[in-house]
Write a protein that holds these residues in place. Structure first.
Motif, PDB file in Angstrom:
ATOM      1  N   GLU A  83       0.819  -1.212   0.000  1.00  0.00           N
ATOM      2  CA  GLU A  83       0.000   0.000   0.000  1.00  0.00           C
ATOM      3  C   GLU A  83       0.854   1.264   0.000  1.00  0.00           C
ATOM      4  N   LEU A 126      -6.985  -4.272   1.911  1.00  0.00           N
ATOM      5  CA  LEU A 126      -6.592  -2.902   2.213  1.00  0.00           C
ATOM      6  C   LEU A 126      -7.830  -2.095   2.628  1.00  0.00           C
ATOM      7  N   ASN A 129      -4.968   3.575  -4.026  1.00  0.00           N
ATOM      8  CA  ASN A 129      -5.378   2.542  -3.071  1.00  0.00           C
ATOM      9  C   ASN A 129      -6.884   2.301  -3.020  1.00  0.00           C
TER      10      ASN A 129
END
Ligand code: CA
Ligand code: CA
Length: 536
Positions: free
Chosen positions: A248, A339, A369
């Protein structure tokens, strides 16, 4: 037809018939190793129980049916990320400290560089028995160290006199590109007398891996329980290794889960005992373990030969689904923490790329992201070092996913294909948890196998499991852990930690199974292990 049925399964509302209420009973309370004052997150959890395993009592053989309870099984081993490993007598429920990994500062445990006070997965993370433990007394552990701590990284036996450390040496850490913070350490232990509750024997460091950040360290170790002495899979270990937060990040380390020259964001396959399978494997670089010749990247120049599968964010839980009726359905299963969007259950295949950090769940992961639609040509370049090769690979997709949405959760815990007897309705089902919300679901295992079809759109449907505890039914483990956390003196108004969906507080619930296939559910925040005893 199968795809159509699965698609329909998504549209069907969760029916009353599909919903299940399981009854849980308090099994054992771990001593409080966290803080009670309500100020902490990780450190405010009462006892960070992370694994429950039944001690093997015999050598597996073809005649012994899988899932058959052993009449001799009498002990569970339970670890706490804050340091202790306990033995629990199944008959008396008596809990006895066996080893303590926490030797930080003036603490009495074994490892002076143990990092446990921050990072949900840090500390004494995992342990697993050798399949031949009943004969060789061996087991394996993963713990996380901070190399910046000014203390020895050798084990200290001051408070465990039976531990012979005279031959112990550390290994050179396997390099991970980018900034470095911690190291994950895999150690083999040999207890020369497994009939008592103390440790006497030796320890041997097997592997040390550099980690970029404080999240997602090395995870669960598992052995194929269907393997028997003489089989190629006998005593071959699979180890989930988290991406350590690299995927990430915005810089170059974002590619670490895809890079085949690193061990982070991977599932590893190694032979811990250098004396095992010598004819069909090669010695590792550090000389402490072997690598099977049929691992997928042993012939790929500059790739890490330990890699079995890759492109995973945090495959922290890894275990075998064993279909007693049909061994062709046996699969290695990884639960991997997503995530911002998807939590996933993945069927693990040799050499497969699960896409992270270019995919999350069954979507593309964008540089910001967030997720979006898959590209028209769904392929990912093969990357070995810092640059991509001209080869491409089609990613492999999960068979279950749920979102970071109300009714979903924040972080998948552990899951098992149920093979026990206490809850007949769960047989043939895979049951799993969300860590933060404490929600529990099941999926039909046959649907999971069918969804493992190369089509990112097909998934197994998931069904709510409700919790019956002390005469009341709950939607999740959160209120159960919350009530007990407060009853044990915890001062946080809800629960320690937090999540996007769970809000203030985390149930921190996970499952484990014993040799008979019966389930235990435990929560770090209240430090209690509970048994799943039946269904209503
Ligand atoms: Ca012993
Ligand atoms: Ca699919």
């Amino acid at each position: 037809m199968r795809g159509l049925l699965l698609a329909l399964a998504w549209l069907w509302p969760v029916s009353a018939a599909a919903q299940l209420t399981v009854e849980i009973k308090d099994y054992v309370a771990l001593p409080v190793t966290g803080t009670l004052d309500g100020t902490g997150q990780t450190d405010g959890m009462l006892a960070r129980v992370n694994t429950v395993r039944e001690e093997p009592v015999g050598v597996p053989n073809a005649a012994a049916a899988l899932g058959a309870p052993s009449k001799f099984a009498r002990r569970l081993f339970v670890n706490d990320l804050n340091g202790p490993l306990y033995i629990v007598d199944k008959e008396t429920k008596k809990l006895t400290p066996y080893l303590d990994f926490n030797g930080r500062d003036d603490r009495p445990g074994i490892f002076h560089r143990l990092i446990f006070e921050s990072g949900y997965g840090n500390g004494f993370a995992h342990f697993q028995f050798d399949p031949d433990y009943a004969r060789n007394g061996k087991f394996y552990t993963v713990h996380i160290e901070n190399p910046a701590i000014a203390a020895s990284n050798l084990p200290d036996n001051t408070h465990v006199r039976g531990l012979n450390v005279s031959g112990y040496t550390t290994t050179a850490p396997v390099a991970t590109p980018g900034p470095l913070l911690h190291e994950a350490v895999l150690v083999e232990w040999t207890d020369t007398n497994i009939s008592n509750t103390t440790f006497e024997g030796t320890a041997r460091e097997i592997l040390r891996v550099q980690l970029n950040a404080r999240i997602h360290p090395m995870g669960e170790i598992t052995f194929n329980p269907a393997a028997r002495p003489g089989d190629p899979e006998w005593r071959v270990a699979y180890i989930g290794c988290g991406d350590s937060g690299s995927g990430e990040a915005r810089g170059d380390i974002r590619q670490n889960p895809q890079r085949l020259d690193t061990l982070v964001g991977k599932i590893l396959r190694i032979i811990p005992d250098p004396a095992e399978h010598a004819a069909t494997s090669a010695m590792s670089d550090n000389g402490r373990y072997r690598i099977p010749n049929d691992n997928p990247f042993v012939s790929t120049p500059d790739a890490r030969k330990e890699i079995w599968a890759y492109g995973l964010r945090n495959p922290h839980r890894l275990n075998w689904a064993i279909d007693v009726a049909n061994p062709a359905n046996n699969r290695l299963i990884a639960t991997s923490i997503g995530l911002h969007t998807w939590e996933t259950v993945n069927i693990v295949h040799k050499g497969a790329n699960y896409g992270y950090s270019q995919r999350e769940g069954n979507e593309a992961l964008k540089p910001d992201n967030n997720t979006g639609p898959l590209p028209e040509i769904d392929k990912i370049p093969v990357q070995i070092g810092s640059t991509v090769t001209d080869q491409v690979v089609v990613p492999t997709y999960p068979v279950i996913e749920y979102g970071h949405v109300p009714g979903g959760g924040d972080a998948i815990g552990s899951g098992y294909l149920y093979t026990g007897k206490a809850i007949p309705a769960l047989r043939g089902k895979y049951i799993f948890t969300d860590i933060s919300t404490g929600r529990v679901w099941y999926a039909d295992y046959k649907e999971m196998l069918a969804a493992d079809d190369g089509d990112p759109k097909t998934m197994a449907a998931i069904h709510d499991v409700k919790i019956l505890w002390n005469g009341r039914v709950y939607d999740s483990m959160f209120p159960v852990a919350e009530a007990t956390y407060h009853a044990r003196g915890g001062k946080d108004p809800d629960l320690p930690g937090r999540g996007t969906i769970s809000g203030a507080g985390r149930a921190d619930a996970r499952l484990s199974t014993d040799a008979a296939g019966e389930l235990y559910i435990y929560s770090k925040t209240d430090g209690i292990v509970r048994a799943l005893v039946g269904a209503k």
